[in-house]
Write an enzyme that holds these catalytic residues in place. Structure first.
Site, short mmCIF file in Angstrom:
data_model
loop_
_atom_site.label_atom_id
_atom_site.label_comp_id
_atom_site.label_asym_id
_atom_site.label_seq_id
_atom_site.Cartn_x
_atom_site.Cartn_y
_atom_site.Cartn_z
N TYR A 146 0.86 -1.19 0.00
CA TYR A 146 0.00 0.00 0.00
C TYR A 146 0.89 1.24 0.00
O TYR A 146 1.79 1.36 0.84
CB TYR A 146 -0.89 0.00 1.24
N ASP A 241 9.43 2.85 -0.80
CA ASP A 241 8.43 3.45 0.07
C ASP A 241 8.81 3.08 1.51
O ASP A 241 8.49 2.00 1.99
CB ASP A 241 7.03 2.94 -0.28
N LYS A 269 5.35 9.10 8.70
CA LYS A 269 5.22 8.55 10.05
C LYS A 269 6.30 9.08 10.99
O LYS A 269 6.18 10.17 11.52
CB LYS A 269 5.17 7.03 9.99
#
Length: 435
Positions: A146, A241, A269
């Site tokens: 994702y 990613d 994050k």
């Protein structure tokens, strides 16, 4: 063990009237594990307190950012000081420069970085840059990975799509994803075949170096190295990613841990210290194609927000101290061993995947190496396990297909409480499903 949730239930009823599904991000709804969400009143260290006064050991950590724990005093103080000087400028400030210098010094493949506001924005922008740099249209991603909710990436994604059983999304026209090629994770042969067929059209390969949105799935030996080789051979860019793995698996993320350097890296994050931040960066000759020095356009009103820069810089300074990653490894390994022991004693088939301080307990008797093997997990068993752990004061991700995160605030007492709770919860799973 009896816990009341009166206030949380009332808040959820109110939320359903004004928020779709009562939440601002789908996986928070708890539907896949048969619960309604509790509402947090406060948090400190590794523990959450909900509106009804129930306290939980937290292994979600805001889905990964809070590696040093909730309300870390240094992060809070950095944000407080920044807020007294103003919450947003839309004009350059010193903190942006200091943050960029810190990130570039830590991430091995980065010469330059552009700050954005989320991981989704980072991946979307990196792909646009790769297409602009190469002049090619196609991208390769991997099933179960994702990369945020931008249109071209909602193809066989993990995270909430997988949790809720949504294969893609209405509202994304076929032509938008016609240039997206989704292949099995850890299957280098499939990538080689794709490059043989359309190598001169592929702008980039984007990959989670450790998949963290179908649970935790590490790269097979040689997989990342093979992607690097194929991209070099065919003139495509390799994008890591590292929204989840960045600053979690090592000071320089997964690329430092595995020794494979991408052309572009996406971050999020942890880089925000708990505030909304994303970033993408890489080699200077690529990054200079971004406006205003180049013609690949990307902008953001709140990019480089001083509060977010202050929080992120404080967090990265904490993680730069000696012994931090050794501590994280030791604590995560201790938890993994305890959970494995509890599963064995209960006789419940559980496969534990862990890389550094991120992991997943798959209710699956077979190794989990990719999207298809993750899907063989027993979600009913996980739902029971989640509810039983919650009743014992341990908050796990409300989905079989998300990670647990161990942080610096998870002391031995918290870890032992968790292992003891898991032993009891797994016995309930066994009795309920007859393992």
């Amino acid at each position: 063990m009896e816990r009341k949730h009166t206030l949380s239930q009332e808040l959820f009823r109110r939320a359903e009237q004004v928020l779709p599904g009562g939440v601002n991000s789908p996986v928070r709804s708890g539907r896949s594990v048969g619960v309604t969400p509790f509402f947090v009143k406060s948090a400190a260290g590794c523990r959450l307190e909900d509106e009804d006064g129930n306290v939980y050991i937290d292994y979600v950590g805001s889905w990964g950012p809070l590696i040093a724990g909730h309300a870390h005093p240094e992060v809070v103080e950095a944000v407080r000081q920044a807020a007294t000087r103003g919450t947003s400028y839309g004009i350059p400030c010193r903190l942006e420069v200091e943050m960029a210098e810190k990130v570039v010094s830590m991430v091995p493949s980065m010469d330059m970085v552009r700050m954005v506001n989320s991981g989704t924005e980072a991946t979307m922008s990196a792909i646009r840059l790769a297409r602009g740099y190469t002049g090619r249209p196609k991208l390769i991603k991997f099933d179960g990975c994702y990369h945020g909710h931008s249109d071209c990436l909602l193809v066989k994604g993990g995270s909430g799509l997988l949790t809720l059983g949504i294969p893609g999304s209405p509202g994304v026209p076929d032509e938008i994803v016609s240039h997206t090629v989704s292949l099995p994770y850890n299957d280098l042969d499939a990538v080689e075949t794709a490059f043989r067929k359309m190598g001169d059209q592929i702008a980039c390969v984007i990959v989670e170096p450790v998949a963290g949105n179908m649970g935790t799935v590490p790269p097979a030996p040689g997989f990342l190295e093979g992607l690097r080789r194929l991209c070099d051979t065919h003139g495509a860019l390799l994008i890591f990613d590292e929204v989840i793995t960045g600053f979690r698996l090592a000071p320089g993320g997964a690329q430092q841990r595995f020794g494979v350097l991408p052309d572009l890296t996406c971050l999020g994050k942890i880089i925000g210290g708990g505030l909304p931040v994303g970033a993408y960066g890489g080699r200077r000759k690529i990054m200079e194609h971004i406006a205003p020095t180049g013609n690949v356009y990307q902008a953001g009103t709140l990019s480089g927000n001083p509060l977010a820069m202050a929080a992120g810089l404080a967090m990265l300074n904490i993680l730069s101290r000696p012994g931090v990653y050794e501590t994280l490894e030791e604590r995560a390994a201790y938890l993994e061993a305890g959970l494995a022991r509890a599963a064995e004693e209960a006789g419940v088939p559980v496969t534990l995947n862990r890389v550094g301080s991120m992991g997943c307990a798959f209710f699956n008797g077979e190794p989990v190496r990719d999207f298809q093997s993750a899907l063989q997990s027993n979600t009913e068993a996980y739902g029971i396990y989640f509810r039983e752990m919650l009743a014992r004061g341990v908050y796990l991700a409300p989905s079989q297909f998300e990670c647990f995160f161990v942080g610096l605030a998870h002391d031995r007492e918290a870890l032992d409480e968790t292992i003891a709770a898991a032993g009891e919860a797994l016995q309930v799973v066994k009795n309920a499903l007859g393992f």
